[in-house]
Design a protein around this motif. Structure first.
Motif, PDB file in Angstrom:
ATOM      1  N   ILE A  19       0.840  -1.201   0.000  1.00  0.00           N
ATOM      2  CA  ILE A  19       0.000   0.000   0.000  1.00  0.00           C
ATOM      3  C   ILE A  19       0.876   1.252   0.000  1.00  0.00           C
ATOM      4  CG2 ILE A  19      -1.604   1.362   1.397  1.00  0.00           C
ATOM      5  CD1 ILE A  19      -2.996  -1.274   2.107  1.00  0.00           C
ATOM      6  N   LEU A  20       1.928   1.251   0.800  1.00  0.00           N
ATOM      7  CA  LEU A  20       2.844   2.392   0.796  1.00  0.00           C
ATOM      8  C   LEU A  20       3.500   2.559  -0.569  1.00  0.00           C
ATOM      9  CD1 LEU A  20       4.526   1.988   4.296  1.00  0.00           C
ATOM     10  CD2 LEU A  20       2.912   3.769   3.578  1.00  0.00           C
ATOM     11  N   LEU A  21       3.894   1.460  -1.199  1.00  0.00           N
ATOM     12  CA  LEU A  21       4.473   1.541  -2.535  1.00  0.00           C
ATOM     13  C   LEU A  21       3.453   2.061  -3.548  1.00  0.00           C
ATOM     14  CD1 LEU A  21       6.564  -1.741  -2.571  1.00  0.00           C
ATOM     15  CD2 LEU A  21       7.465   0.586  -2.746  1.00  0.00           C
ATOM     16  N   ALA A  22       2.197   1.684  -3.386  1.00  0.00           N
ATOM     17  CA  ALA A  22       1.154   2.171  -4.299  1.00  0.00           C
ATOM     18  C   ALA A  22       0.948   3.673  -4.141  1.00  0.00           C
ATOM     19  CB  ALA A  22      -0.148   1.429  -4.053  1.00  0.00           C
ATOM     20  N   VAL A  23       1.034   4.154  -2.909  1.00  0.00           N
ATOM     21  CA  VAL A  23       0.824   5.578  -2.659  1.00  0.00           C
ATOM     22  C   VAL A  23       2.006   6.404  -3.160  1.00  0.00           C
ATOM     23  CG1 VAL A  23       0.630   7.319  -0.830  1.00  0.00           C
ATOM     24  CG2 VAL A  23      -0.747   5.234  -0.722  1.00  0.00           C
ATOM     25  N   TYR A  24       3.218   5.926  -2.909  1.00  0.00           N
ATOM     26  CA  TYR A  24       4.391   6.740  -3.182  1.00  0.00           C
ATOM     27  C   TYR A  24       5.131   6.397  -4.469  1.00  0.00           C
ATOM     28  CZ  TYR A  24       3.754   8.451   1.531  1.00  0.00           C
ATOM     29  OH  TYR A  24       3.230   9.032   2.656  1.00  0.00           O
ATOM     30  N   VAL A  25       4.893   5.227  -5.062  1.00  0.00           N
ATOM     31  CA  VAL A  25       5.646   4.832  -6.256  1.00  0.00           C
ATOM     32  C   VAL A  25       4.724   4.674  -7.457  1.00  0.00           C
ATOM     33  CG1 VAL A  25       7.174   3.099  -7.257  1.00  0.00           C
ATOM     34  CG2 VAL A  25       7.422   3.714  -4.851  1.00  0.00           C
ATOM     35  N   ASN A  26       3.817   3.676  -7.397  1.00  0.00           N
ATOM     36  CA  ASN A  26       2.977   3.386  -8.547  1.00  0.00           C
ATOM     37  C   ASN A  26       1.747   2.613  -8.075  1.00  0.00           C
ATOM     38  OD1 ASN A  26       1.846   2.295 -10.926  1.00  0.00           O
ATOM     39  ND2 ASN A  26       3.831   2.303 -11.946  1.00  0.00           N
ATOM     40  N   LEU A  27       0.590   2.966  -8.599  1.00  0.00           N
ATOM     41  CA  LEU A  27      -0.652   2.302  -8.193  1.00  0.00           C
ATOM     42  C   LEU A  27      -0.693   0.823  -8.549  1.00  0.00           C
ATOM     43  CD1 LEU A  27      -3.481   4.896  -8.916  1.00  0.00           C
ATOM     44  CD2 LEU A  27      -2.698   4.037  -6.713  1.00  0.00           C
ATOM     45  N   ASN A  28       0.132   0.386  -9.471  1.00  0.00           N
ATOM     46  CA  ASN A  28       0.142  -1.027  -9.850  1.00  0.00           C
ATOM     47  C   ASN A  28       0.564  -1.938  -8.708  1.00  0.00           C
ATOM     48  OD1 ASN A  28      -0.852  -0.875 -12.470  1.00  0.00           O
ATOM     49  ND2 ASN A  28       1.153  -0.270 -13.256  1.00  0.00           N
ATOM     50  N   TRP A  29       1.157  -1.406  -7.645  1.00  0.00           N
ATOM     51  CA  TRP A  29       1.504  -2.218  -6.479  1.00  0.00           C
ATOM     52  C   TRP A  29       0.266  -2.752  -5.783  1.00  0.00           C
ATOM     53  CZ3 TRP A  29       5.852  -4.479  -5.316  1.00  0.00           C
ATOM     54  CH2 TRP A  29       7.037  -3.986  -5.865  1.00  0.00           C
ATOM     55  N   LEU A  30      -0.892  -2.179  -6.064  1.00  0.00           N
ATOM     56  CA  LEU A  30      -2.135  -2.697  -5.473  1.00  0.00           C
ATOM     57  C   LEU A  30      -2.457  -4.092  -5.983  1.00  0.00           C
ATOM     58  CD1 LEU A  30      -4.362   0.495  -5.389  1.00  0.00           C
ATOM     59  CD2 LEU A  30      -3.181  -0.623  -3.486  1.00  0.00           C
ATOM     60  N   TRP A  31      -1.918  -4.470  -7.142  1.00  0.00           N
ATOM     61  CA  TRP A  31      -2.098  -5.841  -7.629  1.00  0.00           C
ATOM     62  C   TRP A  31      -1.432  -6.832  -6.683  1.00  0.00           C
ATOM     63  CZ3 TRP A  31      -5.696  -7.017 -10.865  1.00  0.00           C
ATOM     64  CH2 TRP A  31      -6.117  -6.086 -11.793  1.00  0.00           C
ATOM     65  N   PHE A  32      -0.301  -6.455  -6.122  1.00  0.00           N
ATOM     66  CA  PHE A  32       0.366  -7.320  -5.154  1.00  0.00           C
ATOM     67  C   PHE A  32      -0.483  -7.456  -3.887  1.00  0.00           C
ATOM     68  CE2 PHE A  32       3.511  -8.077  -1.730  1.00  0.00           C
ATOM     69  CZ  PHE A  32       4.007  -9.286  -2.186  1.00  0.00           C
ATOM     70  N   THR A  33      -1.087  -6.364  -3.451  1.00  0.00           N
ATOM     71  CA  THR A  33      -1.989  -6.403  -2.305  1.00  0.00           C
ATOM     72  C   THR A  33      -3.153  -7.345  -2.578  1.00  0.00           C
ATOM     73  OG1 THR A  33      -1.432  -4.091  -1.846  1.00  0.00           O
ATOM     74  CG2 THR A  33      -3.361  -4.979  -0.736  1.00  0.00           C
ATOM     75  N   ALA A  34      -3.708  -7.266  -3.775  1.00  0.00           N
ATOM     76  CA  ALA A  34      -4.812  -8.152  -4.152  1.00  0.00           C
ATOM     77  C   ALA A  34      -4.365  -9.613  -4.170  1.00  0.00           C
ATOM     78  CB  ALA A  34      -5.366  -7.753  -5.519  1.00  0.00           C
ATOM     79  N   PHE A  35      -3.164  -9.879  -4.635  1.00  0.00           N
ATOM     80  CA  PHE A  35      -2.641 -11.242  -4.650  1.00  0.00           C
ATOM     81  C   PHE A  35      -2.500 -11.793  -3.240  1.00  0.00           C
ATOM     82  CE2 PHE A  35       1.086 -14.026  -4.307  1.00  0.00           C
ATOM     83  CZ  PHE A  35       0.644 -15.089  -5.081  1.00  0.00           C
ATOM     84  N   VAL A  36      -1.969 -10.995  -2.323  1.00  0.00           N
ATOM     85  CA  VAL A  36      -1.814 -11.442  -0.935  1.00  0.00           C
ATOM     86  C   VAL A  36      -3.183 -11.712  -0.319  1.00  0.00           C
ATOM     87  CG1 VAL A  36      -1.033 -10.759   1.370  1.00  0.00           C
ATOM     88  CG2 VAL A  36       0.390 -10.269  -0.612  1.00  0.00           C
ATOM     89  N   GLY A  37      -4.138 -10.827  -0.554  1.00  0.00           N
ATOM     90  CA  GLY A  37      -5.487 -11.024  -0.032  1.00  0.00           C
ATOM     91  C   GLY A  37      -6.159 -12.258  -0.603  1.00  0.00           C
ATOM     92  N   ALA A  38      -5.994 -12.488  -1.897  1.00  0.00           N
ATOM     93  CA  ALA A  38      -6.574 -13.677  -2.528  1.00  0.00           C
ATOM     94  C   ALA A  38      -5.944 -14.950  -1.976  1.00  0.00           C
ATOM     95  CB  ALA A  38      -6.402 -13.606  -4.047  1.00  0.00           C
ATOM     96  N   ASN A  39      -4.640 -14.913  -1.722  1.00  0.00           N
ATOM     97  CA  ASN A  39      -3.955 -16.069  -1.162  1.00  0.00           C
ATOM     98  C   ASN A  39      -4.455 -16.352   0.255  1.00  0.00           C
ATOM     99  OD1 ASN A  39      -2.144 -18.212  -1.075  1.00  0.00           O
ATOM    100  ND2 ASN A  39      -0.527 -16.938  -0.219  1.00  0.00           N
ATOM    101  N   LEU A  40      -4.647 -15.321   1.050  1.00  0.00           N
ATOM    102  CA  LEU A  40      -5.190 -15.508   2.404  1.00  0.00           C
ATOM    103  C   LEU A  40      -6.608 -16.069   2.340  1.00  0.00           C
ATOM    104  CD1 LEU A  40      -3.962 -12.225   4.123  1.00  0.00           C
ATOM    105  CD2 LEU A  40      -3.295 -14.548   4.721  1.00  0.00           C
ATOM    106  N   PHE A  41      -7.392 -15.580   1.405  1.00  0.00           N
ATOM    107  CA  PHE A  41      -8.779 -16.031   1.264  1.00  0.00           C
ATOM    108  C   PHE A  41      -8.836 -17.508   0.880  1.00  0.00           C
ATOM    109  CE2 PHE A  41     -12.784 -16.393  -1.150  1.00  0.00           C
ATOM    110  CZ  PHE A  41     -13.657 -16.009  -0.156  1.00  0.00           C
ATOM    111  N   GLN A  42      -8.050 -17.915  -0.123  1.00  0.00           N
ATOM    112  CA  GLN A  42      -8.090 -19.308  -0.555  1.00  0.00           C
ATOM    113  C   GLN A  42      -7.514 -20.228   0.506  1.00  0.00           C
ATOM    114  OE1 GLN A  42      -5.615 -21.693  -1.574  1.00  0.00           O
ATOM    115  NE2 GLN A  42      -3.912 -20.356  -1.082  1.00  0.00           N
TER     116      GLN A  42
END
Length: 66
Positions: A19-42
């Motif tokens: 999330i910090l990388l998405a705010v300060y570097v590039n919004l595409n880092w939110l895909w990594f956040t989504a991947f971690v969340g999906a992995n926790l969910f499954q």
């Protein structure tokens, strides 16, 4: 520290860092956040967690989550 606590800590750190990388570097880092969340969910339904397997091979033991 048990496998469960390590998994929670690593997942939380990955989410905060991405999330910090998405705010300060590039919004595409939110895909990594989504991947971690999906992995926790499954893993909640299947019990399969790649990090838990790695930690088990490294000799960590499972214990109570809290």
């Amino acid at each position: 520290m048990s496998i469960e606590r390590i998994v929670f800590a690593v997942a939380g750190a990955f989410i905060v860092i991405s999330i910090l990388l998405a705010v300060y570097v590039n919004l595409n880092w939110l895909w990594f956040t989504a991947f971690v969340g999906a992995n926790l969910f499954q893993s909640a339904f299947t019990g399969f967690c790649p990090l838990a397997l790695i930690l088990k091979k490294l000799g960590k033991t499972s214990g109570t989550a809290f």
